[in-house]
Design an enzyme around this catalytic site. Structure first.
Site, PDB file in Angstrom:
ATOM      1  CG  HIS A 161      -6.016   3.598  -2.423  1.00  0.00           C
ATOM      2  ND1 HIS A 161      -4.826   3.013  -2.053  1.00  0.00           N
ATOM      3  CD2 HIS A 161      -5.742   4.333  -3.535  1.00  0.00           C
ATOM      4  CE1 HIS A 161      -3.882   3.352  -2.901  1.00  0.00           C
ATOM      5  NE2 HIS A 161      -4.397   4.167  -3.811  1.00  0.00           N
ATOM      6  CB  CYS A 177      -4.744   6.810  -5.789  1.00  0.00           C
ATOM      7  SG  CYS A 177      -5.793   6.142  -7.101  1.00  0.00           S
TER       8      CYS A 177
END
Length: 201
Positions: A161, A177
């Site tokens: 992301h 992440c």
């Protein structure tokens, strides 16, 4: 008396050469200055633009094929590599990586969903560590930890992301992440598809 065979340093030549080098550095292509790389159509595969210190890699070392495209995340060098299905496009981006080894996951997965302006919800373990965090940050909010775009992986809670906090890129700063600059995740978002292969090493 002996005569030295070493040439004397010419100060004027040195200054002129240094100025030429500086001018050449500012003439690098914009794509290289942004931290991504590309093999240009018709160019030799050995000639690549790269302004970062990351090592450029060959997909054959990590994937059997590039069907649906391929993403390699190198957690050690904190870099993400992308190859298009037809191998005409190669990109290299700096990333943020997990804070610690216990938050890190390695192995093969794939993109299962692509989301513009993704909402962010902390996991139960994140809330336990940071009880002051909100239960939800809506998509598009300036403080959303997922930035402008997200690629959801087949592993629960794992994403590639963007981030609005550019200080995180190049550091151990995530809860698991892989983060990219928003302009880089937007480009990667357009290049990938559901089913793109992903390998974290």
């Amino acid at each position: 008396m002996t005569v030295s065979s070493k040439p004397k340093l010419n100060r004027r030549l040195f200054v002129t050469g240094a100025a030429a080098l500086a001018a050449g550095a500012t003439a690098l292509p914009a794509v290289a200055m942004e931290g991504s790389t590309e093999i240009l159509p018709g160019a030799s595969s050995s000639v690549r633009n790269n302004a970062s210190s990351f090592r450029m890699l060959d997909w054959q070392q990590y994937f059997d094929n590039t069907r649906n495209g391929a993403i390699l995340v190198d957690l050690t060098s904190r870099a993400l590599h992308f190859w298009s299905e037809d191998q005409s496009v190669y990109r290299l981006y700096p990333t943020s990586v997990p804070l610690s080894e216990d938050l890190t996951r390695r192995g093969r997965t794939e993109v299962i969903q692509k989301v513009v302006a993704p909402p962010w919800r902390p996991t139960a373990s994140m809330k336990a560590r940071n009880p002051e965090w909100p239960d939800l940050v809506p998509g598009g909010a300036p403080d959303n930890p997922l930035g402008t775009h997200a690629l959801y992986l087949s592993w629960t809670y794992y994403r590639i992301h963007g981030t609005h906090d550019t200080r995180k890129i190049g550091r151990r700063s995530s809860n698991g992440c892989v983060g990219l600059y928003n302009e880089h995740i937007q480009e990667l978002f357009d290049l990938t598809k559901v089913g793109t292969q992903v390998l974290l090493i």
